[in-house]
Enzyme design. Sequence first.
Site, mmCIF file in Angstrom:
data_model
loop_
_atom_site.group_PDB
_atom_site.id
_atom_site.type_symbol
_atom_site.label_atom_id
_atom_site.label_comp_id
_atom_site.label_asym_id
_atom_site.label_seq_id
_atom_site.Cartn_x
_atom_site.Cartn_y
_atom_site.Cartn_z
ATOM 1 N N HIS A 39 7.795 7.412 4.306
ATOM 2 C CA HIS A 39 6.952 6.697 3.251
ATOM 3 C C HIS A 39 6.204 7.937 2.439
ATOM 4 C CE1 HIS A 39 4.678 7.121 6.720
ATOM 5 N NE2 HIS A 39 3.366 7.525 6.156
ATOM 6 N N HIS A 41 2.803 9.429 -0.090
ATOM 7 C CA HIS A 41 1.603 9.018 -0.471
ATOM 8 C C HIS A 41 1.333 9.721 -1.731
ATOM 9 C CE1 HIS A 41 -0.024 7.394 3.388
ATOM 10 N NE2 HIS A 41 0.984 7.994 3.933
ATOM 11 N N HIS A 51 6.103 11.568 4.371
ATOM 12 C CA HIS A 51 6.125 11.566 5.782
ATOM 13 C C HIS A 51 7.564 10.979 6.395
ATOM 14 C CE1 HIS A 51 1.376 11.000 5.533
ATOM 15 N NE2 HIS A 51 1.866 12.262 5.414
ATOM 16 N N THR A 67 -2.061 8.165 9.785
ATOM 17 C CA THR A 67 -3.015 8.372 8.697
ATOM 18 C C THR A 67 -3.674 7.096 8.040
ATOM 19 O OG1 THR A 67 -1.304 8.558 6.813
ATOM 20 C CG2 THR A 67 -2.373 10.532 8.040
ATOM 21 N N HIS A 105 0.779 -1.360 -0.046
ATOM 22 C CA HIS A 105 0.028 0.032 0.089
ATOM 23 C C HIS A 105 0.718 1.260 0.004
ATOM 24 C CE1 HIS A 105 0.649 -0.840 4.309
ATOM 25 N NE2 HIS A 105 0.540 0.461 4.640
#
Length: 281
Positions: free
Chosen positions: A123, A125, A142, A209, A97
């Site tokens: 990581h 997003h 992040h 999150t 993911h």
Amino acid sequence: MANPDLLSLIFTYLIVSSIALIMTCNADPSGDHEFSYEEASSSGPKKWGTLSADWKYCSAGKSQSPVNINSRKAKDQPNDLKMAYKEAPATLFNKGHNLVVQWQGDAGGIEVNGSTYKLVQCHWHTPSEHTIDGKRYDAELHFVHSNDQKQLAVIGVLFEVGETDPFIEKMTESKFKGLDADGSDLGKVSASSTTSGSKRYYRYGGSLTTPPCSEGVTWTVAANAKTISKDQIKLLQGAVDHEFHENARPVQELNGRTVTQFEDKEYALLYYLLIILNRLK
């Protein structure tokens, strides 16, 4: 003499139990249950809190992240952020993911309000999770830090399409493809090239999150967006599972929380001096 069938049954049970224990110890916390970013899915963001008892904060929490930051309503506060990163061995992992860079050893960290947090991982997003004045950016990175009390502090860096990001550029394309459980060795990497450069930051108390959406996370979001190329976004998205090409949780309600802002005055002074020097040329 013991019954051979009984011994065989006991032996099989012990083997199966051992395998189950090993799998549990090595499981990704957000991978114990499937979750999705598709709103209409039965495992979408609004359903995360129902997928596991451990994920209840995803639905019941009152201090969830990400949020929309209203720059006009952010309250001023003194600068309490100090960053001191250094090169340390790192490994790139594909969690399905998202993509994660995990540091081994001392990669430096940050100091927030007198508390020291060590850098653990970062990581990506796509698109961004936080928005500023309603604007969603093309990507967000992040940097996750932890202190001695296991409390978390995260620095969020926003990106918009433009020139290549030097942090990603240091990793060859082959590093992102065919990642297995052992990950890909990146050698020594520093977070300083991506975390430096912003002169204004926003601060608020929030959560993770992704499931389990644990609260008590200190968020610091850089107000000045950096640039990332379209090819680099494709590289990040192409490495993860297809359904996670867009892996941004929708913004959550503030529920009375205060967002503050502060300025790195040392950087701001240097920034304006450079502008003046350029104009004098």
